[in-house]
Design a protein around this motif. Structure first.
Motif, PDB file in Angstrom:
ATOM      1  N   ALA A  45       4.362  -5.981   2.826  1.00 58.38           N
ATOM      2  CA  ALA A  45       4.534  -6.413   4.742  1.00 58.38           C
ATOM      3  C   ALA A  45       2.632  -6.176   4.502  1.00 58.38           C
ATOM      4  O   ALA A  45       2.266  -7.379   6.210  1.00 58.38           O
ATOM      5  N   THR A  46       1.936  -5.285   4.069  1.00 58.70           N
ATOM      6  CA  THR A  46       0.612  -5.686   4.124  1.00 58.70           C
ATOM      7  C   THR A  46      -0.043  -6.239   3.701  1.00 58.70           C
ATOM      8  O   THR A  46      -1.064  -6.781   5.310  1.00 58.70           O
ATOM      9  N   GLY A  47       0.088  -7.167   2.889  1.00 57.44           N
ATOM     10  CA  GLY A  47      -0.547  -8.479   1.921  1.00 57.44           C
ATOM     11  C   GLY A  47      -0.160  -9.217   2.922  1.00 57.44           C
ATOM     12  O   GLY A  47      -1.131  -9.945   3.629  1.00 57.44           O
TER      13      GLY A  47
ATOM     14  N   GLY B 117      -2.733  -3.615  -6.515  1.00 57.93           N
ATOM     15  CA  GLY B 117      -1.810  -2.458  -6.340  1.00 57.93           C
ATOM     16  C   GLY B 117      -0.549  -3.948  -5.349  1.00 57.93           C
ATOM     17  O   GLY B 117      -0.622  -4.599  -4.955  1.00 57.93           O
ATOM     18  N   ASN B 118       0.224  -2.791  -4.248  1.00 54.87           N
ATOM     19  CA  ASN B 118       0.979  -3.288  -3.523  1.00 54.87           C
ATOM     20  C   ASN B 118       0.492  -3.474  -2.165  1.00 54.87           C
ATOM     21  O   ASN B 118       1.208  -4.583  -1.098  1.00 54.87           O
ATOM     22  N   VAL B 119      -0.879  -3.810  -1.686  1.00 55.09           N
ATOM     23  CA  VAL B 119      -1.671  -4.381  -1.038  1.00 55.09           C
ATOM     24  C   VAL B 119      -2.390  -5.489  -1.407  1.00 55.09           C
ATOM     25  O   VAL B 119      -2.091  -6.407  -0.954  1.00 55.09           O
ATOM     26  N   GLY B 120      -2.902  -5.585  -2.960  1.00 53.05           N
ATOM     27  CA  GLY B 120      -3.853  -6.263  -3.588  1.00 53.05           C
ATOM     28  C   GLY B 120      -3.058  -7.154  -3.720  1.00 53.05           C
ATOM     29  O   GLY B 120      -3.135  -8.479  -3.203  1.00 53.05           O
TER      30      GLY B 120
ATOM     31  N   ALA C  22      -7.847  -0.732  -2.821  1.00 52.85           N
ATOM     32  CA  ALA C  22      -7.787   0.277  -3.055  1.00 52.85           C
ATOM     33  C   ALA C  22      -7.662   1.655  -2.593  1.00 52.85           C
ATOM     34  O   ALA C  22      -7.245   3.104  -1.882  1.00 52.85           O
ATOM     35  N   ARG C  23      -9.513   1.965  -3.433  1.00 48.34           N
ATOM     36  CA  ARG C  23     -10.311   3.801  -2.711  1.00 48.34           C
ATOM     37  C   ARG C  23     -11.419   3.412  -1.116  1.00 48.34           C
ATOM     38  O   ARG C  23     -11.683   2.924  -0.681  1.00 48.34           O
ATOM     39  N   PRO C  24     -11.016   5.182  -0.294  1.00 51.53           N
ATOM     40  CA  PRO C  24     -12.397   4.576   0.849  1.00 51.53           C
ATOM     41  C   PRO C  24     -13.422   4.884   0.258  1.00 51.53           C
ATOM     42  O   PRO C  24     -13.586   4.854  -0.617  1.00 51.53           O
TER      43      PRO C  24
ATOM     44  N   ASP D  68      -8.719  -3.189 -10.969  1.00 52.66           N
ATOM     45  CA  ASP D  68      -7.474  -2.137 -10.689  1.00 52.66           C
ATOM     46  C   ASP D  68      -7.908  -0.826 -11.147  1.00 52.66           C
ATOM     47  O   ASP D  68      -9.267  -0.700 -11.748  1.00 52.66           O
ATOM     48  N   SER D  69      -7.618   0.180 -11.616  1.00 54.10           N
ATOM     49  CA  SER D  69      -7.890   1.789 -12.080  1.00 54.10           C
ATOM     50  C   SER D  69      -8.733   1.369 -13.412  1.00 54.10           C
ATOM     51  O   SER D  69      -9.359   2.700 -14.083  1.00 54.10           O
ATOM     52  N   ARG D  70      -8.332   0.582 -13.974  1.00 50.03           N
ATOM     53  CA  ARG D  70      -8.538  -0.083 -15.847  1.00 50.03           C
ATOM     54  C   ARG D  70      -9.634  -0.510 -16.620  1.00 50.03           C
ATOM     55  O   ARG D  70     -10.010  -0.845 -16.623  1.00 50.03           O
TER      56      ARG D  70
END
Ligand code: NAD
Length: 371
Positions: A150-152, A181-184, A255-257, A203-205
């Motif tokens: 939905a957000t993407g 992730g779920n948005v990206g 992802a992050r703020p 991503d985080s890795r």
């Protein structure tokens, strides 16, 4: 609880918060904070965050952000947010969530949804206890907002309108995404359908970069198989930080703020920055981007797809209704905000806050007249 650190004088203003409630049930070890910021437009909607260090100030700031996001999206809902002080990886989640639900039973002007540390199963337990939650599993009549992207979907609608304000042709434009992730992921997928070419994702890795283009479906498959975008066989592996400076037309932090800050903002080369994550840039960095002529669509305009979907679910609409409303509301809001920013010579965030405040204040004035 962290209440003693909350600076009421600093945060209370004409909008709210309407209620700050601290919940404590020693029998199940529940410690939680609920902030209902403003309900002039209707009962508040906002997520339940579960984290061991969540504070009253954080919950208040998130609740205020929901007031603005819901108002800007034209939803009949105010803003609220809850925080449960617990580590979601180690607690007996169901008993805690059920105790939280029972504790908020009487607070009918707050409708809980999922957030960091909670998911659709948690919402199902809350619904079971008190019959009031959004972001429910499909089997309970919910619209799984992350599953449908939905957000993407909303970010893609936002890009379509914003492109006209920065002389960008989406077909052939290049894209970099922080946080696949779920948005990206769905943002990359829906933008690819409009001819946008993904050139970098992280991503985080780690992160991957290929100026020639990365096939979105292949990248999704590689992440599913290996757990990271770095499992993709093509392109070059780059660092998290390098992702922000790759040549591209569109950059989506998802992802992050505060990942865009004074230390890296000078390296950003994009023409258009769509804020998929909440508060992904410091305000100084956002101002610098504006001064350099980089168009920024602020978070609570660009990433409202999830809460619009939740509102459609709450009012009994279908998945199709949600997709139509997300594209319609985000498209028209983006246009209104960017026109106002252009006309007033102000940053898009200032125009967006003014739009949201106008809607809340109108509703508050109507409320005063009718009482
Ligand atoms: P998610 O957990 O599904 O995805 C986040 C992604 O970011 C993951 O792939 C993770 O590996 C990656 N990541 C973590 N640290 C990173 C780093 N240092 N560098 C690069 N990538 C990193 O979360 P999400 O639901 O996609 O949410 C992302 C952001 O968008 C959050 O700020 C969230 O509050 C916000 N948001 C989400 C929604 C929604 O509908 N899910 C709606 C509005 C706003």
């Amino acid at each position: 609880m962290s209440d003693s650190t909350f600076d009421y004088e600093r945060f209370c203003d004409d909008l709210g918060p309407a209620k700050i409630v601290h919940l404590h049930d020693p029998l199940v070890g529940l410690q939680a904070i609920l902030v209902i910021d403003n309900v002039a437009l209707g009962p508040s909607i906002g997520g339940v965050r579960m984290a061991p260090d969540v504070t009253t100030e954080e919950v208040f700031r998130l609740a205020r952000a929901m007031t603005l996001k819901n108002a800007a999206a034209g939803l009949p809902h105010g803003g609220g947010k809850a925080g449960i002080l617990a580590d979601p990886k180690t607690v007996p989640k169901e008993s805690l969530i059920r105790a939280f639900a029972r504790a908020i039973r009487g607070l009918g002007d707050y409708i809980p949804g999922p957030d960091m540390g909670t998911d659709e199963s948690c919402m199902a337990w809350i619904e079971d206890e008190i019959g009031r939650a959004v972001g429910l599993p499909r089997s309970l009549g919910g619209i799984p907002l992350d599953e449908i992207g939905a957000t993407g979907w909303g970010l893609a609608a936002c890009a379509e309108v914003a492109a006209d304000f920065c002389a960008l042709e989406l077909d052939g434009a290049t894209l970099a995404i922080e946080g696949f992730g779920n948005v990206g992921r769905p943002a990359a997928r829906f933008l690819a359908e409009k001819g946008v070419r993904l050139v970098a994702a992280s991503d985080s890795r780690g992160a991957v970069h290929d100026p020639g283009g990365i096939d979105v479906e292949e990248l999704i498959a590689a992440k599913d198989a290996s757990g990271s975008v770095t499992g993709h066989s093509g392109g070059t592996k780059i660092s998290h930080e390098e992702l922000f400076t790759v040549p591209c037309d569109i950059l989506i932090p998802a992802a992050r703020p505060d990942c865009i800050h004074e230390g890296n903002v000078a390296g950003i080369q994009a023409k258009l920055l769509l804020q998929g994550a909440n508060i992904p840039a410091t305000s100084a960095a956002e101002t610098e981007l504006h001064q350099r002529g980089i168009l920024v669509v602020p978070d609570f305009i660009a990433n409202a797809g999830g809460v619009i979907c939740a509102s459609v679910e709450y009012h009994g609409g279908s998945e199709e209704d949600a997709l139509v409303q997300i594209a319609g509301k985000i498209g028209s809001n983006t246009r209104e905000v960017l026109r106002a920013a252009h006309a007033g010579g102000v940053e898009p965030r200032a125009a967006a806050v003014a739009l949201a405040m106008e809607r809340v204040e109108e509703a508050m004035a109507r409320g005063r007249v009718s009482t």
